[in-house]
Design an enzyme around this catalytic site. Structure first.
Site, PDB file in Angstrom:
ATOM      1  NE  ARG A  24      -3.936   1.333  -8.559  1.00 35.92           N
ATOM      2  CZ  ARG A  24      -4.828   1.798  -9.426  1.00 35.92           C
ATOM      3  NH1 ARG A  24      -5.838   1.032  -9.826  1.00 35.92           N
ATOM      4  NH2 ARG A  24      -4.719   3.014  -9.929  1.00 35.92           N
ATOM      5  CG  ASP A  25      -4.085   1.000 -13.540  1.00 33.30           C
ATOM      6  OD1 ASP A  25      -5.064   0.234 -13.526  1.00 33.30           O
ATOM      7  OD2 ASP A  25      -3.989   1.956 -14.324  1.00 33.30           O
ATOM      8  CG  HIS A 216      -3.977   7.140 -15.767  1.00 30.39           C
ATOM      9  ND1 HIS A 216      -3.433   6.594 -14.621  1.00 30.39           N
ATOM     10  CD2 HIS A 216      -4.369   6.081 -16.515  1.00 30.39           C
ATOM     11  CE1 HIS A 216      -3.503   5.275 -14.676  1.00 30.39           C
ATOM     12  NE2 HIS A 216      -4.080   4.941 -15.826  1.00 30.39           N
ATOM     13  CG  HIS A 218      -5.839   3.311 -20.460  1.00 32.39           C
ATOM     14  ND1 HIS A 218      -6.536   2.197 -20.052  1.00 32.39           N
ATOM     15  CD2 HIS A 218      -5.347   3.862 -19.324  1.00 32.39           C
ATOM     16  CE1 HIS A 218      -6.453   2.069 -18.733  1.00 32.39           C
ATOM     17  NE2 HIS A 218      -5.740   3.074 -18.273  1.00 32.39           N
ATOM     18  CB  CYS A 249     -10.197  -0.252 -16.388  1.00 36.02           C
ATOM     19  SG  CYS A 249     -11.518   0.095 -15.205  1.00 36.02           S
ATOM     20  CG  ASN A 258      -2.286   1.838 -17.458  1.00 37.47           C
ATOM     21  OD1 ASN A 258      -3.192   2.635 -17.360  1.00 37.47           O
ATOM     22  ND2 ASN A 258      -2.180   0.771 -16.659  1.00 37.47           N
TER      23      ASN A 258
END
Length: 310
Positions: A24-25, A216, A218, A249, A258
């Site tokens: 997804r991300d 989470h 980065h 993002c 990420n």
């Protein structure tokens, strides 16, 4: 002898649950559309590598994230994959679509800052939380687990430093409306270990325990692993990561990839912390996906292990 050599360190958990966000991300920003069949195979390979929580897709309007327009098709292709497959739902319409396909875990996406709430959701922080409240209530009534993503917890590209109290306040509101877990996002990668510890300390003081939190990070400034270690030392045991370091993002241009799942697993393996993940199979999966995307993985561990094999 297998590397890395296992040398445990004091004050760390015995097991960590990796919340894999690659499908997804990781893929949402790809300009070239990835076919649903390839995404499904990606999820299957990640599951076969030992990942037990794999965020599959988002039920967002296709106009906003064209890469994820195939959410329904994808979920039907992976409905036999026996792992947790949470999905992102931006509103009640998205939730209804997810529930119709049997989703048992969903996530909403909030912001700790006004600027990012405007950029990402076209709403104020308060308006976004008001929009999410009926979504969370409806999901909980359906017996579905809800995660609350919170972006810009450590810094914002428009506002600069984000006060710890601001992040704590929005976290508290997400939990109060019914979220089971909050994922603290360092969306532009500016956190450092001391900042991580201070935020977690303040969250604990506000009555939010580490077992309700995930992190989470980065890797924009190369701090993702250091920040993760600080969170683990504090007591957090759920870490978000993306296979091969995919993702960023779409609404924060300074957000780079990420934390790579392989980099995380290498560190955790060396510390003797269980994840259930086979780093060889995971690396092979990221190399396979990198070929489909037409570029090498940014993960240092993927590069090192794949070069070693060639």
């Amino acid at each position: 002898m297998t590397l890395p050599m296992t040398v445990p360190a004091p004050g760390l958990p015995t097991r960590v649950r990796i919340h894999e966000v690659g499908p997804r991300d990781g893929l949402q920003n790809e300009k070239t559309l990835v076919p649903a069949a390839i995404k499904a195979e990606f999820i299957r390979r990640l599951a076969e590598a030992g990942l037990t929580t794999i965020e599959a897709t988002s039920f967002v309007h296709p106009k906003w994230v064209p890469q994820l327009a195939d959410a329904e098709e994808l979920m039907r292709l992976v409905d036999d994959v026996a792992v947790r497959l949470p999905v992102l739902v931006p509103n009640e319409r998205g939730l209804d679509r997810a529930l119709a396909l049997g989703a048992r875990e969903v996530a909403v996406f909030a912001s700790a800052t006004e600027s990012f709430a405007r950029a990402n959701l076209n709403r104020t922080v308060d308006q976004a939380l008001e929009m999410f409240e009926p979504v969370v209530t409806k999901a909980k009534d359906a017996g579905v687990t809800v995660r609350g993503y919170l972006s810009m917890c450590f810094g914002d590209p428009w506002e600069g430093p984000v006060p710890v109290s601001q992040t704590v306040s929005v976290s508290r509101r997400l939990l109060d409306m019914g979220c089971d877990e909050i994922s603290l996002g360092d969306t532009i990668g500016v956190a450092t270990p001391g900042h991580v510890r201070e935020l977690l300390d303040t969250l604990n003081e506000a009555g939010i325990a580490d077992d309700r939190l995930a992190v989470h990070f980065h890797d924009t400034y190369g701090q993702a692993l250091a920040n993760t270690l600080a969170a683990l030392q504090h007591g957090v045991t759920t870490v978000d990561a993306s296979a091969g370091g995919l993702g960023g993002c779409p609404y924060a241009k300074s957000a780079t990839g990420n934390l790579a799942t392989e980099d995380l697993v290498w560190m955790l393996d060396g510390l003797g912390i269980e994840t259930g993940v086979d780093i060889g199979r995971l690396t092979a999966t990221s190399v396979w996906m990198a070929r489909h995307l037409g570029r090498p993985s940014p993960s240092r561990t993927v590069r090192a292990l794949s070069q070693k094999e060639t």
